[in-house]
Design a protein around this motif. Structure first.
Motif, PDB file in Angstrom:
ATOM      1  N   ALA A   1       0.832  -1.209   0.000  1.00 56.47           N
ATOM      2  CA  ALA A   1       0.000   0.000   0.000  1.00 56.47           C
ATOM      3  C   ALA A   1       0.865   1.257   0.000  1.00 56.47           C
ATOM      4  O   ALA A   1       0.574   2.230  -0.699  1.00 56.47           O
ATOM      5  CB  ALA A   1      -0.946  -0.008   1.195  1.00 56.47           C
ATOM      6  N   CYS A   2       1.936   1.235   0.769  1.00 54.90           N
ATOM      7  CA  CYS A   2       2.853   2.373   0.806  1.00 54.90           C
ATOM      8  C   CYS A   2       3.537   2.549  -0.550  1.00 54.90           C
ATOM      9  O   CYS A   2       3.667   3.665  -1.054  1.00 54.90           O
ATOM     10  CB  CYS A   2       3.886   2.177   1.914  1.00 54.90           C
ATOM     11  SG  CYS A   2       5.011   3.576   2.125  1.00 54.90           S
ATOM     12  N   HIS A   3       3.947   1.444  -1.155  1.00 57.99           N
ATOM     13  CA  HIS A   3       4.599   1.511  -2.463  1.00 57.99           C
ATOM     14  C   HIS A   3       3.634   2.040  -3.514  1.00 57.99           C
ATOM     15  O   HIS A   3       4.035   2.819  -4.379  1.00 57.99           O
ATOM     16  CB  HIS A   3       5.137   0.149  -2.870  1.00 57.99           C
ATOM     17  CG  HIS A   3       6.258  -0.325  -1.995  1.00 57.99           C
ATOM     18  ND1 HIS A   3       6.761  -1.596  -2.074  1.00 57.99           N
ATOM     19  CD2 HIS A   3       6.965   0.297  -1.022  1.00 57.99           C
ATOM     20  CE1 HIS A   3       7.740  -1.723  -1.187  1.00 57.99           C
ATOM     21  NE2 HIS A   3       7.872  -0.595  -0.532  1.00 57.99           N
ATOM     22  N   ILE A   4       2.374   1.640  -3.447  1.00 58.30           N
ATOM     23  CA  ILE A   4       1.364   2.138  -4.391  1.00 58.30           C
ATOM     24  C   ILE A   4       1.211   3.644  -4.231  1.00 58.30           C
ATOM     25  O   ILE A   4       1.151   4.386  -5.208  1.00 58.30           O
ATOM     26  CB  ILE A   4       0.020   1.399  -4.195  1.00 58.30           C
ATOM     27  CG1 ILE A   4       0.155  -0.050  -4.686  1.00 58.30           C
ATOM     28  CG2 ILE A   4      -1.118   2.127  -4.893  1.00 58.30           C
ATOM     29  CD1 ILE A   4      -1.007  -0.947  -4.297  1.00 58.30           C
ATOM     30  N   ARG A   5       1.157   4.121  -2.984  1.00 62.81           N
ATOM     31  CA  ARG A   5       1.049   5.564  -2.743  1.00 62.81           C
ATOM     32  C   ARG A   5       2.256   6.322  -3.287  1.00 62.81           C
ATOM     33  O   ARG A   5       2.133   7.444  -3.761  1.00 62.81           O
ATOM     34  CB  ARG A   5       0.910   5.853  -1.242  1.00 62.81           C
ATOM     35  CG  ARG A   5      -0.468   5.594  -0.672  1.00 62.81           C
ATOM     36  CD  ARG A   5      -0.631   6.156   0.737  1.00 62.81           C
ATOM     37  NE  ARG A   5       0.367   5.712   1.696  1.00 62.81           N
ATOM     38  CZ  ARG A   5       0.314   4.580   2.392  1.00 62.81           C
ATOM     39  NH1 ARG A   5      -0.696   3.747   2.218  1.00 62.81           N
ATOM     40  NH2 ARG A   5       1.258   4.274   3.255  1.00 62.81           N
ATOM     41  N   ASN A   6       3.426   5.704  -3.210  1.00 65.42           N
ATOM     42  CA  ASN A   6       4.650   6.394  -3.612  1.00 65.42           C
ATOM     43  C   ASN A   6       4.956   6.309  -5.102  1.00 65.42           C
ATOM     44  O   ASN A   6       5.548   7.250  -5.642  1.00 65.42           O
ATOM     45  CB  ASN A   6       5.844   5.870  -2.811  1.00 65.42           C
ATOM     46  CG  ASN A   6       5.823   6.398  -1.401  1.00 65.42           C
ATOM     47  OD1 ASN A   6       5.731   7.594  -1.192  1.00 65.42           O
ATOM     48  ND2 ASN A   6       5.881   5.510  -0.424  1.00 65.42           N
ATOM     49  N   VAL A   7       4.610   5.212  -5.757  1.00 65.90           N
ATOM     50  CA  VAL A   7       4.974   5.067  -7.172  1.00 65.90           C
ATOM     51  C   VAL A   7       3.784   4.844  -8.085  1.00 65.90           C
ATOM     52  O   VAL A   7       3.934   4.849  -9.299  1.00 65.90           O
ATOM     53  CB  VAL A   7       6.009   3.932  -7.401  1.00 65.90           C
ATOM     54  CG1 VAL A   7       7.291   4.222  -6.666  1.00 65.90           C
ATOM     55  CG2 VAL A   7       5.456   2.588  -7.039  1.00 65.90           C
ATOM     56  N   GLY A   8       2.603   4.631  -7.511  1.00 63.20           N
ATOM     57  CA  GLY A   8       1.409   4.421  -8.323  1.00 63.20           C
ATOM     58  C   GLY A   8       1.315   3.002  -8.863  1.00 63.20           C
ATOM     59  O   GLY A   8       2.128   2.137  -8.554  1.00 63.20           O
ATOM     60  N   GLY A   9       0.307   2.801  -9.687  1.00 64.42           N
ATOM     61  CA  GLY A   9       0.075   1.473 -10.271  1.00 64.42           C
ATOM     62  C   GLY A   9      -0.120   0.427  -9.205  1.00 64.42           C
ATOM     63  O   GLY A   9      -0.795   0.663  -8.198  1.00 64.42           O
ATOM     64  N   ASP A  10       0.491  -0.730  -9.417  1.00 61.49           N
ATOM     65  CA  ASP A  10       0.380  -1.813  -8.436  1.00 61.49           C
ATOM     66  C   ASP A  10       1.498  -1.755  -7.398  1.00 61.49           C
ATOM     67  O   ASP A  10       1.625  -2.642  -6.558  1.00 61.49           O
ATOM     68  CB  ASP A  10       0.363  -3.178  -9.121  1.00 61.49           C
ATOM     69  CG  ASP A  10       1.654  -3.504  -9.856  1.00 61.49           C
ATOM     70  OD1 ASP A  10       2.601  -2.677  -9.842  1.00 61.49           O
ATOM     71  OD2 ASP A  10       1.716  -4.590 -10.459  1.00 61.49           O
ATOM     72  N   GLY A  11       2.340  -0.714  -7.453  1.00 62.94           N
ATOM     73  CA  GLY A  11       3.419  -0.542  -6.489  1.00 62.94           C
ATOM     74  C   GLY A  11       4.705  -1.244  -6.864  1.00 62.94           C
ATOM     75  O   GLY A  11       5.752  -1.005  -6.272  1.00 62.94           O
ATOM     76  N   ASN A  12       4.656  -2.121  -7.857  1.00 60.30           N
ATOM     77  CA  ASN A  12       5.842  -2.884  -8.235  1.00 60.30           C
ATOM     78  C   ASN A  12       6.882  -2.045  -8.973  1.00 60.30           C
ATOM     79  O   ASN A  12       8.016  -2.478  -9.129  1.00 60.30           O
ATOM     80  CB  ASN A  12       5.463  -4.109  -9.069  1.00 60.30           C
ATOM     81  CG  ASN A  12       4.875  -5.210  -8.218  1.00 60.30           C
ATOM     82  OD1 ASN A  12       5.233  -5.363  -7.056  1.00 60.30           O
ATOM     83  ND2 ASN A  12       3.964  -5.972  -8.784  1.00 60.30           N
TER      84      ASN A  12
END
Length: 110
Positions: free
Chosen positions: A49-60
């Protein structure tokens, strides 16, 4: 040697060989890491969830082996940075377990 012992050894040998081969795939920095614990901590702390907030998409998109994180040490250091900035209070072995899971699933550094 008894037949029972011989049968046991012949049965156990392939499992032992497989475990040795898998152990060699674990980088020395992450040797002994508890992958199940790493998976659990990633899920419980909602890292995705944090990665999605920071980079968008699915966070990957945050996982770029050719990018800034380009070694085992830098990967572990980034997990430690998240630990510190987010005040997660992970123990060093927990940081290593998380980094080992990320390496296994995304980076594949040797």
């Amino acid at each position: 040697m008894s037949n029972a012992l011989l049968k046991h050894l012949l049965w156990a040998l392939p499992a032992w060989v497989a475990s040795v081969a898998l152990a060699q795939d674990v980088p020395a920095l992450y040797e002994g890491a508890d992958l199940k614990l790493g998976e659990k901590l990633i899920a419980e702390n909602q890292c995705d969830a944090c990665h999605i907030r920071n980079v968008g998409g699915d966070g990957n998109g945050i996982y770029r082996p050719g990018g800034r994180i380009n070694s085992l040490g830098l990967l572990r250091g980034q997990v430690e940075a998240c630990n510190t900035v987010l005040n997660l209070a992970f123990f060093p072995e927990e940081v290593t377990s998380i980094a080992a899971v990320l390496n296994r699933d995304h980076y594949r550094f040797k």
